[in-house]
Design an enzyme around this catalytic site. Structure first.
Site, PDB file in Angstrom:
ATOM      1  N   TYR A 198       0.837  -1.203   0.000  1.00 47.76           N
ATOM      2  CA  TYR A 198       0.000   0.000   0.000  1.00 47.76           C
ATOM      3  C   TYR A 198       0.872   1.252   0.000  1.00 47.76           C
ATOM      4  CZ  TYR A 198       0.972   0.602   5.019  1.00 47.76           C
ATOM      5  OH  TYR A 198       1.582   0.783   6.225  1.00 47.76           O
ATOM      6  N   CYS A 199       0.263   2.352  -0.434  1.00 41.81           N
ATOM      7  CA  CYS A 199       0.911   3.672  -0.368  1.00 41.81           C
ATOM      8  C   CYS A 199      -0.190   4.713  -0.195  1.00 41.81           C
ATOM      9  CB  CYS A 199       1.764   3.921  -1.609  1.00 41.81           C
ATOM     10  SG  CYS A 199       0.824   3.914  -3.152  1.00 41.81           S
TER      11      CYS A 199
END
Ligand SMILES: [Zn+2]
Ligand SMILES: [Zn+2]
Length: 462
Positions: A198-199
């Site tokens: 994720y980011c």
């Protein structure tokens, strides 16, 4: 045909105010193969200029990354301009919750080499072979799977104030650094583990997920729309947030609170705090975490040196700044020897490098030199503390590197805890008594002293 801005920012602001129309702030991105970015850029400029759309947009052979402000009345017409491109059909537009009519005052579309600086050579792998997109509920579900390793692909100053529980948070200052580090760390788990990534808004994982699939990872998943969409979905669907703390954002707010947990500390006094600020000294502008008390005592400065400088007359300050490149101000690396409680940066495990700023070097006529102080490696970083059960006197740790075995000598180290050595006599791995703990495992064992969230777990190597 005029393909560039003709109005200044001031003129534009005035026009927007006169028009009195509501504008939407939005962002979107797409990876694709664009043959002629220059032509793509000009076509977009013509179409969007006609709609009075503004913003900062990067286009490249690899796609488009856009932050924009669009008149609400022209929103559908704007969407249609995207639909004319196959690769942007049905594209998700992240519309900001808070609207600011002046969020962008120019239409700037730049042709770049890349839309995200990832350091990858796109010719060497299929960038369209991405990881599977997950919505918040699916992401939560997969997080529960003991075969899942979750990796945060943001930088240290972003993950420091908020992250998913149990996530590996690489201690990096740029996205490109994290890719080889994670590839190396997880090289023995390409087939047996789920790689969950994720980011902030999803763009970094779009490319990174394809890269990891190319590297041989079999089960690669990514959080669709990043933490921004996750936060929206957990609110709408009333599901539990497994993200704790704040989501670092790249505008003046610097962070958006997702849960009430405070997972970081004031870099000056060490008390729980997750407010980022930039040092008030314009020649420094260091990004760091500062509590209200330290903010008042230090007048928003990172160090007493900077505090003294801000008290000098302005022309003196300007003289001191001459030749010093502050560069990308807001996102400058948040590391400084002055900040005693900066958690990320495992300085004891690597050689300490104190580098002169380029400005100093230029003034003294010397080449930039690094003063290196080698500290002998006697320990290996294994993981970090995730929780301490006070009554039971049990610490919960996440294994991020290597492995631990019964009988290993370990070190728990942190700014408040200090350095405490122990021998692992009995441990529980993912809830079951075991003799070995590997990457991604949740490890619990008795610790006769309080463990803090900032503490790191090392194996002592003799
Ligand atoms: Zn403080
Ligand atoms: Zn400073």
């Amino acid at each position: 045909m005029q393909l560039y801005n003709t109005l200044s920012a001031e003129e534009r602001a005035e026009l927007i105010d006169q028009a009195g129309e509501q504008r939407l702030t939005l962002s979107f991105y797409a990876y694709a193969k664009i043959e002629d970015p220059k032509k793509f850029r000009d076509d977009l400029f013509i179409a969007w200029n006609a709609l009075d759309a503004l913003g900062r947009i990067y286009v490249a052979h690899e796609g488009i990354n856009a932050q924009m402000s669009v008149p609400a009345d022209h929103f559908e017409a704007f969407r249609e301009t995207l639909e004319t491109y196959d690769f942007m059909k049905g594209i998700r537009l992240n519309v900001a919750v808070e609207h600011d009519d002046h969020s962008f005052l120019k239409l700037t579309i730049k042709v770049r080499h890349k839309i995200v600086a990832d350091g990858l050579n796109d010719e060497t792998f299929d960038v369209t072979n991405k990881g599977i997109h997950l919505k918040a509920a699916q992401f939560n579900q997969l997080l529960e799977d003991p075969n899942t390793i979750v990796v945060d692909f943001r930088n240290h100053y972003e993950s420091e104030i908020g992250h998913f529980k149990g996530a590996i948070t690489p201690d990096v200052e740029t996205f490109r650094e994290s890719l080889p580090i994670i590839n190396e760390q997880l090289k023995n788990h390409k087939e047996d583990k789920n790689l969950l990534m994720y980011c902030t808004g999803g763009i970094r994982c779009e490319k990174a997920s394809a890269y990891f699939k190319h590297q041989g990872f079999m089960n690669v998943y990514q959080l669709e729309g990043g933490i921004i969409q996750y936060a929206k979905q957990i609110k709408e669907e009333g599901i539990e947030s497994k993200f704790i703390g704040k989501n670092f954002v790249f505008d003046h707010r610097l962070g958006e609170r997702i849960t009430d947990d405070i997972v970081s500390q004031c870099h000056q006094c060490g008390k729980p705090c997750d407010n980022h600020t930039n040092c008030l000294n314009d020649g420094c502008h260091l990004l760091f975490i500062q509590c209200d008390e330290c903010n008042a005592a230090m007048e928003n400065c990172c160090s007493s040196e900077c505090l003294e400088i801000t008290h000098l007359p302005l022309d003196e300050q300007v003289k001191l700044r001459r030749g010093i490149q502050v560069g990308n101000k807001v996102f400058r690396k948040g590391k400084s020897e002055n900040l005693k409680f900066k958690n990320s940066g495992d300085l004891s495990d690597i050689s300490l490098a104190v580098t002169q700023t380029r400005g100093e070097a230029e003034r003294s006529g010397a080449k930039p030199k690094a003063i290196r102080q080698k500290i002998k490696i006697k320990k290996t970083l294994i993981g970090k503390a995730e929780h301490y059960y006070v009554k039971a006197q049990v610490g919960l740790f996440i294994i991020e590197n290597h492995e631990l075995n019964i009988g290993d000598k370990i070190l728990i180290s942190g700014p408040t805890t200090g350095n405490e050595e122990l021998v692992l006599e009995k441990m529980f791995v993912n809830g079951t008594e075991n003799t070995t703990a590997k990457i991604g495992d949740k490890l619990t064992f008795t610790v006769p002293f309080r463990v803090r969230l900032s503490d790191k777990l090392y194996k002592v190597v003799n």
